[in-house]
Enzyme design. Structure first.
Site, PDB file in Angstrom:
ATOM      1  CE  LYS A  54      -4.396  -1.412   0.422  1.00 29.36           C
ATOM      2  NZ  LYS A  54      -5.509  -0.939  -0.427  1.00 29.36           N
ATOM      3  CB  SER A 305      -0.636  -8.169  -0.942  1.00 27.96           C
ATOM      4  OG  SER A 305      -1.436  -8.882  -0.009  1.00 27.96           O
TER       5      SER A 305
END
Length: 329
Positions: A54, A305
């Site tokens: 992110k 991720s």
């Protein structure tokens, strides 16, 4: 309006990201490949300075915000964790006040990380949607810029990991990507298209949070009443219409995986690569293993991720292996 970027636009965003966050590796792990029956390349977004992908989007978004709104006093957003860390980190670099709203009972360690990065943390509601609605109200009452979880600048930023992976491994047959609100898979799709590749992009969600799978099947946003998965990064019950449009156009399919399959994938990452994966980070591997028959002999990318999992949760997941072994005897 469809979202797409040129290769130059993505490379410019990647240059900005790389001025702060070095490119992450895409490793081939023999034990994991043997388990999957395919050549697996793991994109290690758990190796960024914040332990998740992110941060890439946060940096690009804040850069654009400072140019669009030079007098912006601060930003507010809602998150389950990794997005909030990204916002706190990028806002601090830009000299902005970061306020982050999380649901009650959110990850203790992610909350601590957000505070350490400078976030003013507010706990509200039972899930992400409740937290988001409270953030909207606070943005109006306190005059803060409401930072979305899905935006073109966020996508351009996170697309840098897709650009890295697909430039290094242009011959991948398919890539498995987790779907939370959709920025990650949107980034991979737009990177794939900008590079002119034919790689299939496959989204993966928890069967307990199937909003995007339902939306893909019906080709329109479909909300659910709950998103009760321990993989908090994919715990979405209200999909973003723009994300649904892009995913329906650019993804091959969306796979749903069980909580048990996600937890098993977390253990496989540890035993086969000695990497820590949070629930959402293990979701793509779970999807890949679920489709092992179709993937046999192919070259597959899986996005790890993030690795930001609470110690107690991870300990419980690892110990389940012994319990399952005992039950099988």
């Amino acid at each position: 309006m469809a979202i797409s970027f040129t290769r130059q636009q993505l490379e410019e965003a990647a240059d900005l990201v790389h001025s702060v966050v070095p490119p992450t590796p895409q490793h081939h792990w023999p034990l994991l490949s043997r388990r999957a029956g395919a050549e697996i390349r793991v994109k290690h977004e758990n190796h960024t300075p914040l332990g998740a992908f992110k941060v890439r989007g946060g940096l690009v978004y804040m850069d654009g915000l400072k140019r669009r709104m030079p007098d912006c006093p601060g930003v507010i957003t809602a998150t389950r964790g990794n997005h909030g860390q990204s916002v706190a980190f990028a806002a601090a670099r830009a000299g902005l006040r970061p306020v982050v709203v999380v649901p009650e009972g959110n990850s203790v360690e992610k909350n601590a990380a957000m505070r350490a990065l400078g976030a003013e943390l507010i706990e509200h509601g039972s899930d992400f949607q409740d937290a988001f609605e409270h953030a909207v109200a606070l943005s109006e009452s306190e005059g803060l810029h409401l930072l979305p979880s899905y935006h073109e600048d966020l996508i351009r930023g996170v697309a840098s990991y897709g650009l890295e992976l697909l430039t290094a491994c242009p011959d991948l047959d398919r890539v498995y990507v987790p779907i939370g609100l959709g920025s990650g898979i949107s980034g991979v799709i737009t990177a794939r298209d900008a590079l002119g590749l034919k790689t299939e992009v496959i989204g993966v969600v928890s069967e307990n949070a199937p909003a995007y799978a339902l939306s893909f099947d019906q080709k329109k946003p479909v909300s659910t009443n709950s998103a009760n998965t321990f993989a908090d990064g994919v715990a979405c019950r209200v999909p973003v219409p723009a994300a649904v449009e892009l995913i329906c156009k650019g993804a091959e399919r969306i796979v749903t995986v069980s909580e048990a399959e996600i937890r098993a994938a977390m253990r496989h990452y540890f035993t086969d690569t000695h990497n820590i994966a949070e629930g959402a980070g293990a979701v793509p591997l779970a999807g890949c293993l679920k489709e092992a028959a179709a993937n046999k002999g192919k070259k597959i990318g899986v996005i790890l991720s993030g690795g930001n999992v609470d110690r107690e949760v991870y300990q419980e997941v690892l110990m389940e292996a012994d319990k399952l072994k005992e039950a099988a005897q």
